[in-house]
Design an enzyme around this catalytic site. Structure first.
Site, mmCIF file in Angstrom:
data_model
loop_
_atom_site.group_PDB
_atom_site.id
_atom_site.type_symbol
_atom_site.label_atom_id
_atom_site.label_comp_id
_atom_site.label_asym_id
_atom_site.label_seq_id
_atom_site.Cartn_x
_atom_site.Cartn_y
_atom_site.Cartn_z
ATOM 1 N N GLN A 279 3.967 1.560 -1.102
ATOM 2 C CA GLN A 279 4.626 1.672 -2.399
ATOM 3 C C GLN A 279 3.647 2.173 -3.458
ATOM 4 O O GLN A 279 4.011 2.949 -4.338
ATOM 5 C CB GLN A 279 5.226 0.324 -2.816
ATOM 6 C CG GLN A 279 6.369 -0.127 -1.932
ATOM 7 C CD GLN A 279 7.523 0.852 -1.932
ATOM 8 O OE1 GLN A 279 8.000 1.291 -2.971
ATOM 9 N NE2 GLN A 279 7.988 1.206 -0.742
ATOM 10 N N ASP A 280 2.398 1.744 -3.352
ATOM 11 C CA ASP A 280 1.367 2.212 -4.271
ATOM 12 C C ASP A 280 1.168 3.721 -4.120
ATOM 13 O O ASP A 280 1.067 4.440 -5.118
ATOM 14 C CB ASP A 280 0.065 1.464 -4.001
ATOM 15 C CG ASP A 280 -1.034 1.843 -4.973
ATOM 16 O OD1 ASP A 280 -0.782 1.827 -6.200
ATOM 17 O OD2 ASP A 280 -2.153 2.129 -4.512
ATOM 18 N N HIS A 281 1.130 4.190 -2.877
ATOM 19 C CA HIS A 281 1.007 5.635 -2.643
ATOM 20 C C HIS A 281 2.184 6.388 -3.266
ATOM 21 O O HIS A 281 1.996 7.441 -3.887
ATOM 22 C CB HIS A 281 0.966 5.938 -1.138
ATOM 23 C CG HIS A 281 -0.405 5.950 -0.573
ATOM 24 N ND1 HIS A 281 -1.218 7.053 -0.613
ATOM 25 C CD2 HIS A 281 -1.122 4.980 0.042
ATOM 26 C CE1 HIS A 281 -2.376 6.764 -0.040
ATOM 27 N NE2 HIS A 281 -2.339 5.510 0.372
ATOM 28 N N HIS B 243 0.833 -1.206 0.000
ATOM 29 C CA HIS B 243 0.000 0.000 0.000
ATOM 30 C C HIS B 243 0.871 1.260 0.000
ATOM 31 O O HIS B 243 0.599 2.213 -0.741
ATOM 32 C CB HIS B 243 -0.914 -0.030 1.227
ATOM 33 C CG HIS B 243 -1.863 1.108 1.330
ATOM 34 N ND1 HIS B 243 -2.868 1.335 0.409
ATOM 35 C CD2 HIS B 243 -1.965 2.103 2.253
ATOM 36 C CE1 HIS B 243 -3.547 2.406 0.770
ATOM 37 N NE2 HIS B 243 -3.024 2.900 1.875
#
Length: 107
Positions: free
Chosen positions: A80-82, A78
């Site tokens: 890394q996605d941000h 999550h």
């Protein structure tokens, strides 16, 4: 890496990436209003926040390289996605600010 340290890294990445994305959005809003100096300042702030997020990530990668395994869980994914979303958003915000500048120059 201890679970508590892992969560600190995760939250650091999420917080800094979120700040970067928010500053990029403010840059677009300022450019839309014709305040290009303010838009440029928000882009600079977004870049600073992005560097902060990268620094948190780099610390994590350094620990991993030194043999201190980083647990990859849904929280880390999550985060890394941000970070990746913020990077993309900042790139697009820069382009949008430039477009608003060109439109304003033609008026």
């Amino acid at each position: 890496m201890a679970q508590e340290d892992n969560m600190q890294v995760v939250m650091g990445i999420i917080m800094e990436a979120g700040n970067a994305k928010a500053a990029a959005m403010q840059a677009i809003t300022a450019a839309k209003a014709g305040d290009f100096d303010k838009a440029d300042e928000f882009v600079k702030q977004a870049n600073k926040d992005l560097v902060n997020a990268h620094n948190v990530q780099t610390d994590m990668l350094t620990k991993e390289a030194q043999g201190d395994h980083v647990k990859v869980d849904l929280y880390m994914v999550h985060a890394q996605d941000h970070l990746m979303t913020a990077i993309t958003f900042i790139d697009l915000a820069k382009e949008i600010v430039e477009l608003y500048k060109k439109v304003a120059d033609k008026d």
